[in-house]
Design a protein around this motif. Structure first.
Motif, PDB file in Angstrom:
ATOM      1  N   LEU A 168       0.865  -1.323   0.085  1.00 39.75           N
ATOM      2  CA  LEU A 168       0.124   0.023   0.055  1.00 39.75           C
ATOM      3  C   LEU A 168       0.919   1.225  -0.087  1.00 39.75           C
ATOM      4  O   LEU A 168       0.597   2.223  -0.790  1.00 39.75           O
ATOM      5  CB  LEU A 168      -0.943  -0.018   1.140  1.00 39.75           C
ATOM      6  N   GLU A 169       2.092   1.219   0.687  1.00 46.47           N
ATOM      7  CA  GLU A 169       2.957   2.503   0.773  1.00 46.47           C
ATOM      8  C   GLU A 169       3.494   2.718  -0.377  1.00 46.47           C
ATOM      9  O   GLU A 169       3.625   3.784  -0.804  1.00 46.47           O
ATOM     10  CB  GLU A 169       3.898   2.287   1.909  1.00 46.47           C
ATOM     11  N   GLU A 170       3.835   1.492  -0.923  1.00 43.84           N
ATOM     12  CA  GLU A 170       4.363   1.764  -2.231  1.00 43.84           C
ATOM     13  C   GLU A 170       3.629   2.240  -3.508  1.00 43.84           C
ATOM     14  O   GLU A 170       4.146   3.122  -4.283  1.00 43.84           O
ATOM     15  CB  GLU A 170       5.145   0.322  -2.813  1.00 43.84           C
ATOM     16  N   ARG A 171       2.189   1.746  -3.442  1.00 40.19           N
ATOM     17  CA  ARG A 171       1.134   2.228  -4.366  1.00 40.19           C
ATOM     18  C   ARG A 171       1.010   3.848  -4.157  1.00 40.19           C
ATOM     19  O   ARG A 171       1.009   4.609  -5.145  1.00 40.19           O
ATOM     20  CB  ARG A 171      -0.157   1.430  -4.008  1.00 40.19           C
ATOM     21  N   LEU A 172       0.992   4.159  -3.040  1.00 45.17           N
ATOM     22  CA  LEU A 172       0.650   5.614  -2.302  1.00 45.17           C
ATOM     23  C   LEU A 172       1.976   6.278  -3.208  1.00 45.17           C
ATOM     24  O   LEU A 172       1.828   7.505  -3.502  1.00 45.17           O
ATOM     25  CB  LEU A 172       0.635   5.699  -0.775  1.00 45.17           C
ATOM     26  N   ALA A 173       3.063   5.848  -2.726  1.00 47.23           N
ATOM     27  CA  ALA A 173       4.676   6.755  -3.132  1.00 47.23           C
ATOM     28  C   ALA A 173       4.449   6.753  -5.042  1.00 47.23           C
ATOM     29  O   ALA A 173       4.625   7.856  -5.458  1.00 47.23           O
ATOM     30  CB  ALA A 173       5.616   6.081  -2.773  1.00 47.23           C
ATOM     31  N   ALA A 174       4.109   5.604  -5.486  1.00 47.67           N
ATOM     32  CA  ALA A 174       3.979   5.690  -6.937  1.00 47.67           C
ATOM     33  C   ALA A 174       2.879   6.889  -7.390  1.00 47.67           C
ATOM     34  O   ALA A 174       3.050   7.327  -8.387  1.00 47.67           O
ATOM     35  CB  ALA A 174       3.681   4.502  -7.464  1.00 47.67           C
TER      36      ALA A 174
END
Length: 219
Positions: A168-174
């Motif tokens: 989820l954090e990776e998706r938000l960062a992207a």
């Protein structure tokens, strides 16, 4: 007078018909009323269920609590509302919970003139209570409502993918990076547009043609 259901069998009106009253005295002499009463039977539709918004998340984490605003409508009375989560792969029910339950209200005989019953419910869907929920799982979420016939209506199921907090954090960062790139592109286009306008102003003679002038007229 009222017609009560027998203890062992309910009296169900399924078709419109004429009801006639016959009276019998102690000697067995009977008489029938000159005119009957037309009984109109209104079909009982199943409840309609929906969410306040068409938007629904595509993915959640196992720790998520999803807020839902649920609308339920029935042409007579609502008995219960519940949620159901199934495994999208094999249809196995993973979680069930009753959101609300109601007693049978007093129904007016001429209920066809009424609007039935409508409800708006707010509820948190706790994915922490779904057993053995792991990242990578695919879920089907459904909301169901029943009336007192009983019959059940359900909304179209919504599909969810379960992801980890790290993903989820990776998706938000992207997504954040994509937004920043779009802002940078917009700023660059704005700078280029201003440069072109400035060049046109110079070519037109110092920009006087692009300078607004106030004209005053006396009436």
């Amino acid at each position: 007078f009222e017609i009560a259901a027998a203890d062992d069998a309910a009296w169900i009106a399924e078709n419109s018909t004429t009801v006639r009253v016959e009276v019998e005295d102690e000697r067995g002499i009977s008489a029938e009323a000159d005119h009957g009463v037309m009984l109109h039977v209104i079909p009982d539709a199943e409840p309609a269920v929906g969410l306040a918004s068409k938007e629904f998340p595509a993915y959640v984490t196992p720790q998520a609590k999803l807020p839902l605003r649920i609308f339920v409508k029935d042409d007579l009375a609502i008995r219960d509302v519940r949620v159901e989560i199934r495994n999208a792969a094999d249809g196995q029910i993973l979680f069930q919970s009753e959101i609300a339950r109601f007693d049978l209200p007093r129904i007016e005989a001429d209920r066809g003139q009424g609007e039935g019953q409508s409800l708006a419910l707010e509820w948190l869907l706790p994915f922490t209570q779904v057993p053995n929920l792991v990242s990578g799982a695919s879920l089907q979420v459904g909301i169901l409502a029943s009336d007192f016939k009983p019959q059940t209506g359900r909304m179209a199921e919504r599909r969810l993918s379960v992801i980890s907090v790290e993903e989820l954090e990776e998706r938000l960062a992207a997504e954040q990076s994509a937004i920043l790139r779009q802002l940078a592109d917009a700023l660059r286009e704005q700078s280029e547009c201003r440069a072109r306008v400035r060049d046109l102003a110079v070519a037109a003679g110092g920009g006087d043609a692009f300078r607004s002038e106030e004209h005053t007229s006396e009436l």
